[in-house]
Design an enzyme around this catalytic site. Structure first.
Site, PDB file in Angstrom:
ATOM      1  N   ALA A 105       0.810  -1.211   0.000  1.00 16.81           N
ATOM      2  CA  ALA A 105       0.000   0.000   0.000  1.00 16.81           C
ATOM      3  C   ALA A 105       0.847   1.267   0.000  1.00 16.81           C
ATOM      4  O   ALA A 105       0.424   2.296  -0.529  1.00 16.81           O
ATOM      5  CB  ALA A 105      -0.945  -0.002   1.195  1.00 16.81           C
ATOM      6  N   THR A 106       2.041   1.217   0.589  1.00 14.07           N
ATOM      7  CA  THR A 106       2.895   2.411   0.576  1.00 14.07           C
ATOM      8  C   THR A 106       3.231   2.809  -0.850  1.00 14.07           C
ATOM      9  O   THR A 106       3.116   3.981  -1.231  1.00 14.07           O
ATOM     10  CB  THR A 106       4.174   2.172   1.394  1.00 14.07           C
ATOM     11  OG1 THR A 106       3.834   2.083   2.785  1.00 14.07           O
ATOM     12  CG2 THR A 106       5.166   3.320   1.214  1.00 14.07           C
ATOM     13  N   ASN A 139      -5.839   2.949  10.689  1.00 11.40           N
ATOM     14  CA  ASN A 139      -4.934   1.888  11.130  1.00 11.40           C
ATOM     15  C   ASN A 139      -4.659   1.893  12.627  1.00 11.40           C
ATOM     16  O   ASN A 139      -4.159   0.913  13.172  1.00 11.40           O
ATOM     17  CB  ASN A 139      -3.598   1.978  10.373  1.00 11.40           C
ATOM     18  CG  ASN A 139      -2.874   3.281  10.630  1.00 11.40           C
ATOM     19  OD1 ASN A 139      -3.391   4.351  10.350  1.00 11.40           O
ATOM     20  ND2 ASN A 139      -1.668   3.204  11.167  1.00 11.40           N
ATOM     21  N   GLY A 178      -1.285  -6.660   0.732  1.00  7.07           N
ATOM     22  CA  GLY A 178      -1.540  -8.076   0.948  1.00  7.07           C
ATOM     23  C   GLY A 178      -1.440  -8.530   2.389  1.00  7.07           C
ATOM     24  O   GLY A 178      -2.301  -9.269   2.880  1.00  7.07           O
ATOM     25  N   THR A 205       9.404  -6.888 -13.040  1.00  8.67           N
ATOM     26  CA  THR A 205       8.833  -8.234 -13.088  1.00  8.67           C
ATOM     27  C   THR A 205       7.927  -8.468 -11.888  1.00  8.67           C
ATOM     28  O   THR A 205       8.314  -8.218 -10.745  1.00  8.67           O
ATOM     29  CB  THR A 205       9.954  -9.288 -13.086  1.00  8.67           C
ATOM     30  OG1 THR A 205      10.805  -9.067 -14.214  1.00  8.67           O
ATOM     31  CG2 THR A 205       9.367 -10.697 -13.155  1.00  8.67           C
ATOM     32  N   CYS A 237       4.754   1.376  10.867  1.00  9.10           N
ATOM     33  CA  CYS A 237       5.493   2.155   9.873  1.00  9.10           C
ATOM     34  C   CYS A 237       6.066   3.434  10.452  1.00  9.10           C
ATOM     35  O   CYS A 237       6.775   4.162   9.781  1.00  9.10           O
ATOM     36  CB  CYS A 237       4.583   2.474   8.689  1.00  9.10           C
ATOM     37  SG  CYS A 237       3.967   0.999   7.855  1.00  9.10           S
TER      38      CYS A 237
END
Length: 380
Positions: free
Chosen positions: A71-72, A154, A203, A242, A331
């Site tokens: 998400a960052t 959060n 995720g 990738t 974070c």
């Protein structure tokens, strides 16, 4: 045994997600972008299947989903990518962010202000952490390009009235971005489909693996986002590099689980455990207060509690190794000042320094909830 009550920092991988990822660590190891052989085709089919699962989960189309590292990165891409001068659809150059946004949203907006001439204004919140809709309405001038408000906070678990925020933004012609990192473990995302123009996911916040996330960008906006990474032009040119095949499979499996009846049942079970824990604590001591919304109206796993007269950091140290919890966002580790989220909802410095975030998840049991509560009572 340690009782893990920090699921809003990171969730253990769901069993169904682990099983879905397993073959792609060894048996199916191709590069999803290798288009000249069957191994690459198999890898590509897996990533596109996952993309479809993520899209279905939030009511989007697969080509509107961009895989990221989390998400960052998704928040940075949404805010910086939209706001650089050559990508602006108009002369609008004001960004509005809620006062309780995650640091990566606040810092991305600040960076844009420093480098592009945009201005950033904070939308105030009330004592429960909800955006002040009247203030937002007043702030939505014709100069506002972007509004960023997380669906679920959060730290205190507040669930925003995104429908009202979306309506105000659309009336004003502003683009709405919402950080959904905490939302999958809290609400049914289909209830919020089509409300935001950009949405970020991570995720490891909802039973998927670390290191993968996604950004939804509505089709109308895709040509107006400047990529952060340049290279081979993967992800429709919006995010070169990738793709991590097993991780993409994992976030797709996590989205599929949370969209199911099993996901809804898990959220309800987690809420019951959280309530058991809080009720046990509050029935034993008078000086334990809840920060933010009432339990029934917040993230089902969140309990941000204030232990009046106590120091949260000292309590957490004394609880080791029995209970794992935190004073705020992982974070922001290393930052010693009181939580800016708690300050924004009106807590004093002393009150913020007496507060701990406990967050339950799919691995917890009722025995663990009671064990943790008893350990805290003993420390007090």
């Amino acid at each position: 045994m340690t009782v893990y009550l920090d699921h809003q920092a990171s969730t253990p991988i769901l069993p169904t997600v682990r099983a879905a990822m397993q073959p792609f660590w060894a048996d199916f190891h191709g590069n999803p972008h290798s288009s000249e052989h069957s191994t690459g085709w198999t890898a590509n089919k897996a990533t596109e299947s996952s993309r479809t699962k993520v899209a279905n989960y939030i009511g989007a189309d697969p080509d509107e989903i961009i895989f990221t590292s989390g998400a960052t990165e998704a928040n940075n891409l949404a805010i910086k990518g939209l706001c650089i001068p050559k990508q602006r659809q108009s002369q609008r150059k004001t960004i509005l962010v809620s006062a309780t946004e995650h640091k990566c949203v606040l810092e991305s907006a600040a960076y844009v202000a420093q480098t592009t001439g945009c201005s950033v204004l904070e939308i105030p919140v009330n004592g429960k952490g909800h955006v002040d809709l009247d203030k937002l309405r007043d702030m939505l001038s014709e100069d506002v390009l972007l509004v960023s408000v997380a669906l679920v906070n959060n730290e205190i678990g507040t669930v925003q009235d995104l429908a009202s925020i979306s309506a105000l933004c659309r009336d004003a012609g502003a683009i709405l971005h919402s950080d959904f990192a905490q939302a999958p473990s809290a609400v049914d995302l289909m209830d919020y489909a089509n409300l935001a123009d950009m949405v970020s996911l991570s995720g490891h916040k909802f039973g998927g693996p670390m290191g993968v996330g996604a950004l939804f960008v509505s089709r109308e906006l895709k040509d107006h986002i400047e990529p952060l990474f340049h290279g081979g032009g993967q992800e429709g040119g919006m995010r070169s590099g990738t793709l991590p095949l097993p991780l993409c499979v994992g976030i797709g499996a996590a989205a599929e689980f949370h969209a199911s009846e099993a996901g809804a049942a898990m959220r309800a079970r987690v809420a019951r455990l959280r309530d058991l824990f809080v009720n046990k604590l509050q029935s034993s001591r008078d000086h334990i207060r809840l920060n933010g919304e009432k339990l029934a109206s917040r993230h089902p796993g969140n309990a941000n509690l204030r232990f009046e007269g106590h120091d949260a950091d000292e309590m957490l140290q004394r609880l080791q190794p029995i209970v794992s919890a935190s004073t705020g966002s992982a974070c922001s580790s290393g930052i010693t000042e009181p939580s800016y989220v708690l300050s924004a909802i009106g807590l004093t410095s002393d009150e913020a320094q007496a507060s701990i975030r406990f967050s339950f998840g799919h691995t917890n049991t009722s025995d663990e909830a009671l064990t943790a509560a008893e350990a805290i009572i003993a420390v007090l």
